[in-house]
Design a protein around this motif. Structure first.
Motif, PDB file in Angstrom:
ATOM      1  N   VAL A   1      64.505  81.524  55.666  1.00 55.86           N
ATOM      2  CA  VAL A   1      64.077  81.028  56.972  1.00 55.86           C
ATOM      3  C   VAL A   1      63.584  82.209  57.812  1.00 55.86           C
ATOM      4  CG1 VAL A   1      64.808  79.924  59.123  1.00 55.86           C
ATOM      5  CG2 VAL A   1      65.596  79.032  56.916  1.00 55.86           C
ATOM      6  N   VAL A   2      62.301  82.167  58.140  1.00 57.89           N
ATOM      7  CA  VAL A   2      61.709  83.203  58.978  1.00 57.89           C
ATOM      8  C   VAL A   2      62.042  82.906  60.434  1.00 57.89           C
ATOM      9  CG1 VAL A   2      59.499  84.134  59.808  1.00 57.89           C
ATOM     10  CG2 VAL A   2      59.830  83.649  57.367  1.00 57.89           C
ATOM     11  N   GLU A   3      61.960  81.634  60.795  1.00 61.02           N
ATOM     12  CA  GLU A   3      62.203  81.232  62.169  1.00 61.02           C
ATOM     13  C   GLU A   3      62.459  79.743  62.212  1.00 61.02           C
ATOM     14  OE1 GLU A   3      59.225  83.094  64.618  1.00 61.02           O
ATOM     15  OE2 GLU A   3      59.927  81.997  66.379  1.00 61.02           O
TER      16      GLU A   3
ATOM     17  N   ILE B   1      60.062  77.778  59.604  1.00 65.59           N
ATOM     18  CA  ILE B   1      59.024  78.537  58.905  1.00 65.59           C
ATOM     19  C   ILE B   1      59.730  79.161  57.712  1.00 65.59           C
ATOM     20  CG2 ILE B   1      57.366  80.421  59.043  1.00 65.59           C
ATOM     21  CD1 ILE B   1      57.140  79.972  62.018  1.00 65.59           C
TER      22      ILE B   1
ATOM     23  N   TYR C   1      59.809  81.245  54.211  1.00 64.97           N
ATOM     24  CA  TYR C   1      59.054  82.258  53.481  1.00 64.97           C
ATOM     25  C   TYR C   1      58.922  81.874  52.014  1.00 64.97           C
ATOM     26  CZ  TYR C   1      56.964  86.679  52.369  1.00 64.97           C
ATOM     27  OH  TYR C   1      56.055  87.639  51.971  1.00 64.97           O
TER      28      TYR C   1
ATOM     29  N   ARG D   1      47.265  86.336  52.432  1.00 67.58           N
ATOM     30  CA  ARG D   1      48.201  87.305  53.011  1.00 67.58           C
ATOM     31  C   ARG D   1      48.837  88.209  51.954  1.00 67.58           C
ATOM     32  NH1 ARG D   1      51.533  87.959  57.831  1.00 67.58           N
ATOM     33  NH2 ARG D   1      53.323  89.221  57.216  1.00 67.58           N
ATOM     34  N   ARG D   2      49.295  87.617  50.847  1.00 67.31           N
ATOM     35  CA  ARG D   2      49.949  88.447  49.820  1.00 67.31           C
ATOM     36  C   ARG D   2      49.464  88.059  48.421  1.00 67.31           C
ATOM     37  NH1 ARG D   2      56.009  88.989  49.341  1.00 67.31           N
ATOM     38  NH2 ARG D   2      55.356  90.682  47.988  1.00 67.31           N
TER      39      ARG D   2
ATOM     40  N   THR E   1      49.508  82.448  55.147  1.00 65.05           N
ATOM     41  CA  THR E   1      50.677  82.938  55.907  1.00 65.05           C
ATOM     42  C   THR E   1      51.873  83.318  55.039  1.00 65.05           C
ATOM     43  OG1 THR E   1      51.743  80.773  56.151  1.00 65.05           O
ATOM     44  CG2 THR E   1      50.041  81.342  57.771  1.00 65.05           C
TER      45      THR E   1
ATOM     46  N   THR F   1      53.989  81.395  54.111  1.00 66.75           N
ATOM     47  CA  THR F   1      55.103  80.556  54.575  1.00 66.75           C
ATOM     48  C   THR F   1      54.677  79.095  54.548  1.00 66.75           C
ATOM     49  OG1 THR F   1      54.422  80.464  56.897  1.00 66.75           O
ATOM     50  CG2 THR F   1      55.792  82.338  56.236  1.00 66.75           C
TER      51      THR F   1
ATOM     52  N   HIS G   1      53.316  83.284  64.816  1.00 68.12           N
ATOM     53  CA  HIS G   1      54.632  83.853  64.508  1.00 68.12           C
ATOM     54  C   HIS G   1      54.490  85.020  63.534  1.00 68.12           C
ATOM     55  CE1 HIS G   1      56.880  80.406  66.298  1.00 68.12           C
ATOM     56  NE2 HIS G   1      55.731  79.826  66.058  1.00 68.12           N
ATOM     57  N   ALA G   2      53.307  85.626  63.506  1.00 70.97           N
ATOM     58  CA  ALA G   2      53.040  86.686  62.524  1.00 70.97           C
ATOM     59  C   ALA G   2      54.065  87.807  62.620  1.00 70.97           C
ATOM     60  CB  ALA G   2      51.628  87.230  62.713  1.00 70.97           C
TER      61      ALA G   2
ATOM     62  N   ILE H   1      57.061  86.924  60.727  1.00 73.37           N
ATOM     63  CA  ILE H   1      56.820  86.997  59.274  1.00 73.37           C
ATOM     64  C   ILE H   1      56.825  88.457  58.820  1.00 73.37           C
ATOM     65  CG2 ILE H   1      55.252  86.392  57.389  1.00 73.37           C
ATOM     66  CD1 ILE H   1      54.206  84.099  59.150  1.00 73.37           C
ATOM     67  N   ASP H   2      56.178  89.313  59.595  1.00 66.45           N
ATOM     68  CA  ASP H   2      56.196  90.753  59.272  1.00 66.45           C
ATOM     69  C   ASP H   2      57.635  91.258  59.217  1.00 66.45           C
ATOM     70  OD1 ASP H   2      53.453  90.794  59.298  1.00 66.45           O
ATOM     71  OD2 ASP H   2      53.278  91.632  61.322  1.00 66.45           O
TER      72      ASP H   2
ATOM     73  N   TYR I   1      60.352  89.548  58.712  1.00 69.59           N
ATOM     74  CA  TYR I   1      61.049  88.991  57.548  1.00 69.59           C
ATOM     75  C   TYR I   1      60.702  89.794  56.297  1.00 69.59           C
ATOM     76  CZ  TYR I   1      62.648  86.007  53.833  1.00 69.59           C
ATOM     77  OH  TYR I   1      63.290  85.565  52.717  1.00 69.59           O
ATOM     78  N   GLU I   2      59.424  90.089  56.136  1.00 70.23           N
ATOM     79  CA  GLU I   2      59.003  90.829  54.936  1.00 70.23           C
ATOM     80  C   GLU I   2      59.634  92.216  54.894  1.00 70.23           C
ATOM     81  OE1 GLU I   2      54.720  90.550  54.960  1.00 70.23           O
ATOM     82  OE2 GLU I   2      54.750  88.698  53.776  1.00 70.23           O
TER      83      GLU I   2
ATOM     84  N   GLN J   1      63.266  91.721  53.945  1.00 68.90           N
ATOM     85  CA  GLN J   1      63.383  91.375  52.525  1.00 68.90           C
ATOM     86  C   GLN J   1      63.154  92.613  51.656  1.00 68.90           C
ATOM     87  OE1 GLN J   1      60.367  89.049  50.332  1.00 68.90           O
ATOM     88  NE2 GLN J   1      61.918  87.475  50.134  1.00 68.90           N
TER      89      GLN J   1
END
Ligand code: SF4
Lengths: 468, 208
Positions: A16-18, A26, A28, A54-55, A157, A159, B184-185, B188-189, B191-192, B195
């Motif tokens: 959970v990111v948020e 959100i 991941y 993004r990745r 994203t 996510t 919400h970037a 996310i940044d 979180y990465e 992690q």
């Protein structure tokens, strides 16, 4: 003391990111698997909005759904398939996404190659624009299928916007009897809880019979979670899992692998954790299973008979059974073992692994495909095919009169040239027996690879235990 | 980024049918496409064209003012059936930005928002009034004001509608789900980074 948590809770919480005000999270995504059919509009969307992936290094693309399983070295003849493959190739090049091309030995069904290459790992969140993404849950990952807008969302994203699912435990106690397999377990589960039995839940499979399964069997079980209506299926990682993952090309290596295992050992459900729903089954009572209707829940032991709709009290269900029997051209009370088949399909993301091909070859060895039956074996990946050929299984199958084809989804969904003709009856190791799934008018009976091979050599839905 | 939706004044096409399923909106044979644009010509294909592919002159979207319709008025359970996202794609490509009906199938309703289309639920009686307005053609435009949550009839009457505040926010600001998440970037940044620190063993797929 922290609240005891399930395997699902732990994987969910750690991604959970948020949490947004209305409870949406959100989430991941660690691994995004991409194939040719559900991705073109997602890449197009990125292009139109000027976004990037993004990745890319968390993403893996492959072609599987609509490619032919005949020789592909001269290219793909069917124009629509060719366009989808070429489009994916353009997109992965433009966005820098790792890609396994059609002529690469590692090409195969996305849900076979993810675990096989070590791209799918325990504790991961894994998504793909395909409902059978639940397969990867066998590693102790949270893996589920998404739509095209969501594919674009993950590409952009890394996510997804998700609300948590409920926890369901399916415990299979005891040990499987002779001739019975993971496929029979999952068909028995779906028969017991129905195709909506898991709706809104993530199923965790546990119990002695599940622990005893190898990874291939665990993947077969998790694969069909979606046929039980569940959002995903999961099995706690253990030494069987770690032994499987060790040394795979995209898995962590050496010291990194040991650190990963340390983390993965924290994932299994805590003692005392609560499930919203629990179902238990006794593996010892499970026989080799076959479906008789056009829904995966319409399943009986191969020793059984076609059920009689007049015994069904609910009118709507009765009408549905009658329609199914009409479509399947079966009569109430008919013995399943008397049902003759025209086609046998061994393959798909449910049963296209090396263990499945070994099981089929064991039955086929020294026998012949019955007259008038077309039997095809489609390995789940190029690596599965190579392995089988190293073991000489292709010879065993070819000598018995089976076709030995290139990897892909093939007759699981009939999007490529491998289709049933109207009225043809197929014993299939795939996962869906819907009307027309394997070709318009085609009739599908779901069963295990060993049972499918037994059907091929006898020309009917035979009890594999009698062939041993 | 989607186009913002604030107010829309346009011709509304009347489609006085219930249970318009996604197969009617776009038949399955158009799903092998690799694009989400260009589907507008196939919108309502079987209603719009005869067996030879010629336009049926009596179908509403083949008639003069409605060729430019941006609003569609229909009856119950609009968008039922298969979950194909091609249905909103086809509507949008034709130019429809708003569908008004007594209710919608869930997935279709959701898919509309993901693609910048505003689905408005209004009671059947009000949909019938709007249907009559729509039948008046080019001189009777409807105005949809999302900010104030009203549909304005040609006679000036305002019909209030309800909408999820989060969805409204996205449409008003032209944010699709992706645009929303991208706000919400930073999270996310973070979180990465977390992690990476805690699970540094996590491998990347470097070259396939
Ligand atoms: S093998 Fe069948 S179920 Fe699996 S991904 Fe391919 S089409 Fe889907």
């Amino acid at each position: 003391m922290a609240e005891p948590r399930t395997l699902f809770d732990k994987v969910w919480d750690s991604h959970v990111v948020e949490r947004l005000p209305d409870g949406t999270c959100i989430l991941y995504i660690d691994r995004h698997l991409v194939h040719e059919v559900t991705s073109p509009q997602a890449f197009e969307g990125l292009r139109m909005s000027g976004r990037r992936v993004r990745r890319p290094e968390a993403t893996l693309a492959v072609v599987d759904h609509n490619i032919p399983t005949s020789d592909r070295s001269q290219g793909i003849a069917e124009p629509e398939s060719r366009v989808q493959v070429e489009t994916l190739e353009r997109n992965v090049a433009a966005f820098g996404v790792p890609y396994v091309p059609v002529l690469d030995a590692r090409q195969g069904i996305v849900h076979i190659i993810g675990p096989e290459l070590g791209a799918s790992l325990p504790g991961f969140t894994i998504v793909c624009g395909d409902s059978h993404t639940s397969t990867h849950g066998a590693l102790g990952a949270l893996a589920f299928g998404i739509g095209t807008s969501e594919v674009e969302h993950v590409l952009a994203t890394q996510t997804l916007l998700q609300k948590p699912a409920k926890n369901m435990l399916v415990r299979v106690d005891g040990m499987l009897g002779f001739g019975c397999t993971a496929k029979d377990i999952v068909l028995a589960i779906i028969g017991a809880i129905g195709t909506a039995g898991g709706t809104g839940h993530v199923i965790e499979y546990a119990g002695e019979a599940i622990r005893a399964l190898d990874m291939a069997g665990r993947m077969t079980v998790c694969n069909m979670s979606i046929e039980a209506g569940a959002r995903a299926g999961m099995i706690a990682p253990d030494d069987t899992t770690f032994d499987y993952v060790r040394g795979r090309p995209f898995a962590p290596q050496g010291a990194a692998f040991e650190r990963a295992v340390e983390y993965w050992r924290t994932l299994p459900t805590d003692a005392g954790a609560r499930y919203d729903r629990t179902v238990t089954l006794d593996a010892g009572r499970i026989a080799p299973m076959v479906t008789w209707g056009t829904s995966p829940e319409t399943v009986v032991p191969v020793t059984g008979t076609v059920p009689d709709p007049s015994a069904e009290p609910d009118e709507a269900r009765r009408a549905q059974m009658l329609r199914m029997l009409d479509y399947m051209a079966l009569a109430p009370g008919q013995r399943m073992q008397d049902v003759a088949v025209d086609v046998v399909f061994i393959g798909s993301c449910t049963n296209g692994r090396i263990e499945d091909i070994r099981a089929a070859a064991t039955v086929a060895r020294g026998r012949r495909v019955a007259a008038g039956v077309r039997a095809m074996v489609v390995p789940g990946s190029g690596l599965v095919k190579q392995q089988a050929e190293r073991e000489g299984l292709d010879r065993v199958l070819l000598d018995a009169g089976f076709e030995w084809r290139e990897a892909g989804c093939s007759m699981c969904l009939g999007m490529n040239p491998d289709k049933l003709a109207p009225g043809q009856r197929c014993a299939s190791t795939s996962n869906r027996n819907f009307e027309g799934r394997q070709g318009p008018g085609g009739r599908t009976h779901l069963l295990s690879p060993a049972m499918a091979a037994a059907a091929a050599v006898t020309g009917r839905l035979a009890d594999v235990r009698e062939l041993a | 980024m989607m186009d913002k939706f604030t107010t829309l004044t346009a011709v509304a096409a009347p489609l006085p049918l219930a249970n318009v399923d996604t197969d009617k909106i776009i038949p399955a044979r158009f799903l092998k496409t690799i694009k989400r644009t260009g589907l507008g010509v196939h919108l309502f294909d079987t209603l719009r064209y005869d067996a030879n592919g010629a336009e049926r002159p009596d179908f509403v979207l083949n008639r003069a003012p409605y060729r430019d319709a941006k609003i569609l008025v229909a009856f119950e359970n609009f968008g039922c059936g298969s979950s194909r996202e091609h249905a909103p794609w086809a509507l949008l490509d034709f130019g429809i930005r708003c569908v008004i009906a007594p209710d919608f199938a869930d997935i279709f309703h959701n898919n509309c928002f993901k693609n910048g289309i505003l689905p408005i639920r209004l009671p059947r009686a009000l949909c019938e009034r709007l249907m009559e307005d729509a039948q008046l053609g080019g001189n009777a435009r409807l105005t949809v004001d999302l900010e104030r949550q009203v549909v304005v009839r040609p006679n000036g009457e305002e019909l209030r509608f309800e909408i999820d505040p989060f969805r409204r926010h996205l449409l008003l600001n032209g944010l699709d789900d992706i645009g929303q998440t991208m706000q919400h970037a930073a999270a996310i940044d973070a979180y990465e980074a977390r992690q990476h620190a805690e699970r540094g063993w996590m491998p990347a797929i470097t070259a396939a």
